[in-house]
Scaffold this motif. Sequence first.
Motif, short mmCIF file in Angstrom:
data_model
loop_
_atom_site.label_atom_id
_atom_site.label_comp_id
_atom_site.label_asym_id
_atom_site.label_seq_id
_atom_site.Cartn_x
_atom_site.Cartn_y
_atom_site.Cartn_z
N ASP A 292 -25.28 -21.03 10.32
CA ASP A 292 -24.45 -22.16 9.55
C ASP A 292 -25.29 -23.10 8.64
OD1 ASP A 292 -26.30 -23.26 11.44
OD2 ASP A 292 -24.66 -24.27 12.58
N CYS A 293 -26.67 -22.34 8.07
CA CYS A 293 -27.70 -23.00 7.37
C CYS A 293 -28.31 -22.19 6.45
CB CYS A 293 -28.56 -23.92 8.17
SG CYS A 293 -29.55 -22.95 9.09
N GLY A 294 -28.78 -22.34 5.11
CA GLY A 294 -29.51 -21.61 4.51
C GLY A 294 -30.72 -20.96 5.00
N ALA A 295 -31.39 -21.82 5.62
CA ALA A 295 -32.62 -21.22 6.12
C ALA A 295 -32.52 -19.84 6.84
CB ALA A 295 -33.39 -22.21 7.16
N ASP A 296 -31.32 -19.88 7.62
CA ASP A 296 -31.14 -18.64 8.53
C ASP A 296 -30.77 -17.45 7.57
OD1 ASP A 296 -31.60 -19.75 11.06
OD2 ASP A 296 -29.44 -20.35 11.33
N VAL A 297 -30.06 -17.81 6.35
CA VAL A 297 -29.69 -16.78 5.38
C VAL A 297 -31.21 -16.20 4.97
CG1 VAL A 297 -28.82 -16.17 3.15
CG2 VAL A 297 -27.69 -17.90 4.75
N LEU A 298 -31.88 -17.13 4.68
CA LEU A 298 -33.26 -16.53 4.06
C LEU A 298 -34.32 -15.95 5.03
CD1 LEU A 298 -34.39 -19.74 1.88
CD2 LEU A 298 -33.50 -17.49 1.34
N LEU A 299 -33.98 -16.23 6.28
CA LEU A 299 -34.77 -15.50 7.20
C LEU A 299 -34.06 -14.01 7.72
CD1 LEU A 299 -35.75 -18.47 9.66
CD2 LEU A 299 -37.20 -16.93 8.37
N ARG A 300 -32.49 -13.98 7.70
CA ARG A 300 -31.86 -12.76 8.26
C ARG A 300 -31.42 -11.84 7.12
NH1 ARG A 300 -28.91 -14.55 13.81
NH2 ARG A 300 -29.02 -12.42 13.94
N HIS A 301 -31.47 -12.04 5.95
CA HIS A 301 -30.72 -11.50 4.92
C HIS A 301 -31.14 -10.13 4.99
CE1 HIS A 301 -34.42 -10.81 2.34
NE2 HIS A 301 -34.94 -11.91 2.73
N ALA A 302 -32.13 -9.53 5.56
CA ALA A 302 -32.42 -8.25 5.55
C ALA A 302 -31.86 -7.39 6.44
CB ALA A 302 -34.07 -8.03 5.99
N GLU A 303 -31.23 -8.02 7.45
CA GLU A 303 -30.13 -7.47 8.62
C GLU A 303 -28.78 -7.05 7.91
OE1 GLU A 303 -29.90 -10.24 11.53
OE2 GLU A 303 -31.93 -10.45 12.04
N ALA A 304 -28.63 -7.58 6.75
CA ALA A 304 -27.18 -7.42 6.27
C ALA A 304 -27.25 -6.58 4.95
CB ALA A 304 -26.69 -9.03 5.72
N GLN A 305 -25.86 -5.94 4.77
CA GLN A 305 -25.26 -5.23 3.58
C GLN A 305 -24.62 -6.09 2.72
OE1 GLN A 305 -23.70 -2.36 6.19
NE2 GLN A 305 -24.55 -0.68 4.76
N VAL A 306 -23.94 -7.29 3.27
CA VAL A 306 -23.20 -8.22 2.68
C VAL A 306 -23.35 -9.56 3.21
CG1 VAL A 306 -20.87 -8.81 2.00
CG2 VAL A 306 -21.20 -6.37 2.08
N ILE A 307 -23.62 -10.46 2.23
CA ILE A 307 -23.61 -11.96 2.54
C ILE A 307 -22.40 -12.68 1.94
CG2 ILE A 307 -24.93 -14.06 2.48
CD1 ILE A 307 -27.49 -12.09 2.26
N LEU A 308 -21.54 -13.53 2.88
CA LEU A 308 -20.67 -14.33 2.44
C LEU A 308 -21.11 -15.82 2.45
CD1 LEU A 308 -17.43 -13.11 4.01
CD2 LEU A 308 -18.48 -12.32 2.01
N LEU A 309 -21.50 -16.36 1.47
CA LEU A 309 -22.22 -17.75 1.15
C LEU A 309 -21.56 -18.92 0.91
CD1 LEU A 309 -25.14 -18.70 1.21
CD2 LEU A 309 -25.21 -18.14 -1.26
N ASP A 310 -21.49 -19.88 1.54
CA ASP A 310 -20.67 -21.01 1.43
C ASP A 310 -21.83 -21.85 0.55
OD1 ASP A 310 -19.21 -23.31 1.12
OD2 ASP A 310 -19.70 -23.78 3.22
N LEU A 311 -21.37 -22.74 -0.25
CA LEU A 311 -22.22 -23.60 -1.21
C LEU A 311 -22.84 -24.77 -0.48
CD1 LEU A 311 -21.14 -22.71 -4.60
CD2 LEU A 311 -22.97 -21.46 -3.33
N GLY A 312 -21.84 -25.35 0.39
CA GLY A 312 -21.82 -26.69 1.03
C GLY A 312 -22.72 -26.46 2.46
#
Length: 217
Positions: free
Chosen positions: A31-51
Amino acid sequence: MRTLIAEDDKLVGRALRDVLSANGHTVTLVDCGADVLLRHAEAQVILLDLGLPDMDGLEVLRKLRRVDDVVVIVLTARDDERSVVLALRLGADDYLTKPVRLAELLARIEASVRRSRRAELDDNGYESGGLRIDFGLRQVVVDGVVLHLTPLEFDLLAVLARRAGTAVSREVIQDEIWGDAFLTKSKALDVHLHQLRMKLGKPVITTIRGFGYRLAP
């Protein structure tokens, strides 16, 4: 397919997770951007909300594209032209506005992943000027002599070899090897790079001052 959903609305996030899980995705919900930056390597696809609550999703996308070419589909309530254009220019693979039809979402994900796979470079190996790298065997040969590299030295060389001829930022290298480009690192990269250059015995790695490094094509 491993899918990372960044959505701060818990009801929306759970609904997306349930639908994607029912269609064969292994889903991680944050639910936050910091987690995306920390966990992106685990994913093949990211669905990203802007808010997102901690940082704007466009800033998350900007940082992410410095280190990863993972498929990113923006899924947001913002429907203004500026946001759409900026997200696509920053490297989003697609842009969908809420509410989204689930069948369309699944089709867009599949289409984006197909495009990404077609764009992947040959990953079997690298050979140039007496330097030969076999990624599968994790073997490096220079002028017919097999080098004895540490696992980290090999990983460092492989990051550069897969992008041979192009400048690779320190952030990309740190992200792929240590898993995080956004926390302060020690001089470990410099030390391992120096050792790697000594073992190669060839001036094939060029320093791009203030940015990173490049392996000769």
